[in-house]
Design an enzyme around this catalytic site. Structure first.
Site, PDB file in Angstrom:
ATOM      1  NE  ARG A  15      26.300  43.418  37.360  1.00  0.00           N
ATOM      2  CZ  ARG A  15      26.217  42.854  39.081  1.00  0.00           C
ATOM      3  NH1 ARG A  15      24.930  41.957  38.949  1.00  0.00           N
ATOM      4  NH2 ARG A  15      25.385  43.539  40.627  1.00  0.00           N
ATOM      5  CB  THR A  16      32.713  46.241  36.428  1.00  0.00           C
ATOM      6  OG1 THR A  16      31.027  46.347  36.298  1.00  0.00           O
ATOM      7  CG2 THR A  16      33.737  47.354  35.511  1.00  0.00           C
ATOM      8  CE  LYS A  55      51.554  46.552  54.038  1.00  0.00           C
ATOM      9  NZ  LYS A  55      52.584  46.346  53.274  1.00  0.00           N
ATOM     10  NE  ARG A  74      33.160  50.280  40.177  1.00  0.00           N
ATOM     11  CZ  ARG A  74      32.154  48.662  39.847  1.00  0.00           C
ATOM     12  NH1 ARG A  74      31.826  48.635  40.707  1.00  0.00           N
ATOM     13  NH2 ARG A  74      31.793  49.072  38.560  1.00  0.00           N
ATOM     14  CG  HIS A  99      30.712  52.468  34.614  1.00  0.00           C
ATOM     15  ND1 HIS A  99      31.633  51.802  34.561  1.00  0.00           N
ATOM     16  CD2 HIS A  99      29.889  51.442  35.772  1.00  0.00           C
ATOM     17  CE1 HIS A  99      31.593  49.663  34.964  1.00  0.00           C
ATOM     18  NE2 HIS A  99      30.462  50.083  35.871  1.00  0.00           N
TER      19      HIS A  99
END
Ligand code: NCD
Length: 330
Positions: free
Chosen positions: A78-79, A108, A129, A157
């Site tokens: 969703r986000t 890497k 995120r 959040h």
């Protein structure tokens, strides 16, 4: 498990940087502490306008020529999708690094700082995120373009909390005076942390329902008490179901447990069923940030009080508003 600390996002300078109604341009969005009530009202008005625009014509060219990077070091449906939809509905474009950073140079061994210093060269804003508390603040320190925190581990959040609060207002027409019960993983649930902190600005009663080991972190409980709110903790949903105006249900955050045996002890602790809903008020809402993994039975979905998919849609409008605001187009 050691006591949960949430220090990085509770630094004093966050509190000083309250976003006033008019000065969102170029700002990072790291914590809900940055928003005062005027700021929240402003975001909601803009989000409401976005809804009207989408319902009427679907898109605009407000952010044409702007590029957003979505950098996700943790899973998201969703986000990430709503930020992408938000940017594209406003005519902008997206660099999506959301399908697993294993396909980027992070695999890497590139540091967050270098990844951010690279992506800011291409984009006008970055949504991040990341599994570590405080990571969004670190990214913002390295970035000259606005960084939006889309979840920093068990920290905050903020954009989810804004859409949650917007949903409460849309569904029930007000926030002051409501009885709000939060159920589930209050310890690791970052959406709970951000929403609780936002609610300290309102005149609400809070009920926290969790197993003992998933209680709300002390630092947040102290904030709630300092704000003078009526608050109580319990282990049992039955204690809150009759009086709640909002039942905010959350998933146990499996990925935050170092000891999976402990997760097994608390998973499946709560399940909201159609039968339980018979005890709830006629006018109330059930919300969930989603994904659900058994906390709300599918039989509840047909209940008009089940607001979680309307909540999902509100997320797009809130993120459209926020993007327009930080990019100076609101
Ligand atoms: C939440 C999250 O990622 O913190 N999901 C979301 O953003 N809607 C809740 C969760 O994962 O349980």
């Amino acid at each position: 498990m050691p006591a949960l600390t949430l220090d990085p996002l509770f630094a004093d300078d966050d509190r000083r940087k309250i976003l006033r109604s008019t000065d969102f341009t170029g700002q990072d969005i790291l914590s809900v502490s940055q928003f005062d009530r005027d700021g929240l009202e402003y975001v909601f008005i803009r989000a409401h306008e976005m809804r009207e625009m989408v319902d009427r014509i679907g898109y605009s060219n407000l952010l044409k020529g702007h590029i957003l990077t979505c950098l996700f070091y943790e899973p998201s449906t969703r986000t990430s999708a709503s930020f992408i939809a938000a940017m594209e509905r406003l005519g902008g474009s997206v660099i999506p690094i959301t399908q697993g950073v294993q396909f980027s140079s992070v695999s890497k061994g590139e540091t967050l700082a270098d990844t951010i210093r690279t992506l800011e060269q291409y984009s006008d804003a970055i949504v991040l995120r990341h599994p570590e508390i405080g990571s969004a603040r670190i990214a913002a320190d390295y970035s000259s373009v606005p960084v939006i925190n889309a979840g920093d581990g068990a920290g905050e959040h903020p954009t989810q909390a804004l859409l949650d609060l917007f949903t409460i207002q849309q569904e029930l027409g007000r926030i002051d005076g409501l009885k709000i019960a939060m159920v589930g993983d209050l310890r690791f649930g970052r959406t709970v942390h951000s929403l609780t902190r936002l609610l300290t600005q309102y005149d609400v009663s809070l009920r926290f329902v969790s197993p003992e080991i998933l209680r709300l972190p002390l630092v947040l409980m102290n904030e709630v008490k300092d704000a003078g709110l009526n608050v109580r903790e319990t282990h049992d949903v039955a204690d809150v179901i009759q009086n709640a105006d909002v039942l905010y249900v959350t998933r146990v955050q499996k990925e935050r447990f170092s000891d999976l045996a402990q997760y097994e002890e608390v998973r499946g602790h709560y399940e909201i069923t159609a039968e339980l809903m018979q005890h709830a008020k006629e006018r109330m809402v059930i919300m969930h940030p989603l994904p659900r993994v058994g906390e709300i039975h599918y039989s509840v979905d047909a209940d008009p009080r089940a607001a979680y998919f309307r909540q999902v849609r509100n997320g797009m409008f809130i993120r459209m508003a926020l993007l327009a605001m930080v990019l100076g187009k609101a």
